[in-house]
Design a protein around this motif. Structure first.
Motif, short mmCIF file in Angstrom:
data_model
loop_
_atom_site.label_atom_id
_atom_site.label_comp_id
_atom_site.label_asym_id
_atom_site.label_seq_id
_atom_site.Cartn_x
_atom_site.Cartn_y
_atom_site.Cartn_z
N ARG A 177 38.35 -61.47 -21.34
CA ARG A 177 38.91 -60.16 -20.99
C ARG A 177 40.39 -60.09 -21.35
O ARG A 177 40.88 -59.08 -21.86
CB ARG A 177 38.71 -59.87 -19.50
CG ARG A 177 37.28 -59.54 -19.10
CD ARG A 177 37.23 -58.94 -17.70
NE ARG A 177 37.79 -59.83 -16.69
CZ ARG A 177 37.08 -60.74 -16.02
NH1 ARG A 177 35.79 -60.88 -16.27
NH2 ARG A 177 37.65 -61.50 -15.10
N GLU A 178 41.12 -61.17 -21.06
CA GLU A 178 42.55 -61.19 -21.36
C GLU A 178 42.81 -61.07 -22.86
O GLU A 178 43.72 -60.35 -23.30
CB GLU A 178 43.19 -62.47 -20.81
CG GLU A 178 43.24 -62.57 -19.30
CD GLU A 178 44.38 -61.74 -18.70
OE1 GLU A 178 45.25 -61.26 -19.47
OE2 GLU A 178 44.39 -61.57 -17.47
N ASP A 225 41.97 -57.54 -24.10
CA ASP A 225 43.04 -56.62 -23.70
C ASP A 225 44.28 -56.82 -24.57
O ASP A 225 44.92 -55.85 -25.00
CB ASP A 225 43.39 -56.85 -22.23
CG ASP A 225 44.51 -55.94 -21.75
OD1 ASP A 225 44.27 -54.72 -21.62
OD2 ASP A 225 45.64 -56.44 -21.52
N ARG A 278 43.66 -55.32 -27.81
CA ARG A 278 43.22 -53.92 -27.70
C ARG A 278 41.86 -53.72 -28.35
O ARG A 278 41.62 -52.74 -29.06
CB ARG A 278 44.27 -53.00 -28.34
CG ARG A 278 45.65 -53.13 -27.71
CD ARG A 278 46.68 -52.27 -28.41
NE ARG A 278 48.00 -52.43 -27.82
CZ ARG A 278 49.10 -51.82 -28.25
NH1 ARG A 278 49.02 -51.01 -29.30
NH2 ARG A 278 50.27 -52.01 -27.67
#
Length: 433
Positions: A95-96, A99, A102
């Protein structure tokens, strides 16, 4: 005939190298003192060949998070990601990374090598076509061999040659995947990514960029060459590694294409490899947050790279075509390069030695990788030492200036006298681990 007989030519070359008293492939570190200092053969050595771009290998927060993960989750998962090897922390890192880039999706692999192996061998099949830059990393070529797609090589960093080869296959069915790198690991040059994107658009191909050496290095936020060139939306897949700027081990691929998640069940290198231990995941998450939180590290890295590159070029060395943290000195005579590398190590500086046939034009490279953790004094010492040895070997004229960042006579004298006491560099492999 021994089963190892097929390696006779390689063995002979290696034996000749060892007989010269230099063996760059068997350097052992007695101790690692910091991100830029180690001990080799009992001597403090300045490290200029470790790909530790942001200097995070001794980050206190990352080390504590890693130790805490071992205490809570043990030393390993003992299973693959599709079996018992997916922990909460693996999903958190994915997830990091998604993110940060993007993107909608992310897969984490156990090494950067496996990230290329897994993605390239899976994305294109026997009815597709794979287009590789001729100077691609070994992991990219190995990924092409594991897969079944026909491989088309195009000239290094040459969009026109890529377009010509795509044009010849324009009427062929199947998908077409182009693979290039952000920063190439030997000479430190970057891909002409905007031009490659134009070619990709014209022929309806997919584009993968390996940002192993450019993550944390290029772009306003450190996302790599695609960010710096403003073409992130045109890059379908970004592959990278944790073993450079994130100071650990592992690899990843991010993408926003719908259907990406099925690759977890289709990619054999992902499916059949034990997952990374939680301690590695935790330190990598910490390093990624530091990368995002402290852009000054990237600013310092850029300044250090310019200081070292311009210093060596100003001294008269033949360096790579572009200033990046990978700074290569090109030496036409491999025997001189080996002797040069040996002298540097003896005097307290470690960097990488690349030899034919792994290098183009039968040249040899003294390859350095600069770190944000290097001080100006480290860099000026390295320039002065390399310049002195370069003169001794007849590679530079005696009247050549040491570097565009003048070092006082007192300091130059001290440098020669205290080379053994100052930190210096030994180079880790340039490959993606």
């Amino acid at each position: 005939m021994s089963i190892f007989g097929k390696f006779a030519a390689l063995s002979a070359r290696y034996d000749r190298l060892k007989q010269s008293g230099a063996d760059p492939f068997s350097v052992k570190f007695d101790d690692i003192l910091s991100s830029v200092e180690g001990v080799v053969r009992g001597k403090k050595t300045l490290l200029f060949g470790t790909n530790n771009y942001l200097g995070l290998t001794f980050d206190e927060v990352a080390m504590e998070m890693s130790a805490d993960a071992i205490r809570h989750h043990g030393t390993g998962t003992t299973g693959s990601r599709i079996a018992n090897g997916s922990y909460k922390v693996h999903a958190e890192l994915e997830r990091e990374l998604a993110d940060f880039y993007r993107r909608k999706h992310c897969m984490v692999f156990s090494t950067g090598y496996q990230a290329n192996l897994g993605m390239i061998s899976t994305l294109v099949g026997k009815d597709d076509h794979l287009f590789l830059d001729a100077d691609s990393h070994a992991s990219i070529y190995d990924g092409s061999r594991l897969g079944h797609a026909p491989v088309v090589r195009f000239r290094h960093n040459n969009p026109d040659d890529l377009a010509k080869r795509l044009r010849r296959l324009a009427d062929q069915p199947g998908d077409k995947l182009i693979v290039v790198e952000g920063i190439y690991s030997m000479l430190g040059d970057t891909a002409p990514l905007k031009e490659f994107v134009d070619v990709k658009r014209e022929y309806g191909a997919y584009l993968m960029v390996d940002e192993a050496h450019s993550m944390g290095v290029l772009g306003r936020d450190g996302r790599g060459l695609a960010e710096r060139e403003g073409v992130e939306d045109d890059v379908d897949f970004v592959v990278g590694t944790f073993s450079k700027s994130l100071a650990s081990v592992g690899g990843f691929c991010v993408s926003s294409l719908e259907g990406f998640e099925i690759l977890r069940l289709a990619s054999r290198p992902y499916m059949f490899t034990a997952s990374l231990p939680p301690s590695i995941m935790s330190s990598t998450i910490s390093a990624l947050k530091t990368l995002r939180r402290e852009p000054e590290r990237r600013t310092k890295l850029t300044a250090n790279s310019r200081r070292f590159y311009n210093g060596l070029r100003g001294a008269g060395f033949n360096v790579g075509p572009e200033c990046t943290p990978i700074v290569a000195v090109i030496i036409d005579n491999p025997d001189i390069a080996v002797a040069f590398w040996k002298r540097l190590l003896e005097e307290g500086m470690y960097l990488n030695l690349a030899l034919p046939p792994a290098t183009p034009n039968a040249s040899a490279f003294l390859r350095s990788s600069v770190s944000a953790a290097h001080s100006d004094e480290h860099i000026d010492f390295a320039i002065a030492l390399m310049t002195r040895i370069g003169r001794e070997f007849g590679l530079l004229p005696n009247e050549t200036n040491v570097c565009p960042f003048p070092v006082s006579a007192e300091r130059l004298g001290a440098t020669a006298a205290t080379a053994r006491a100052l930190p210096t560099a030994v180079g880790a492999g340039a490959g993606m681990a």
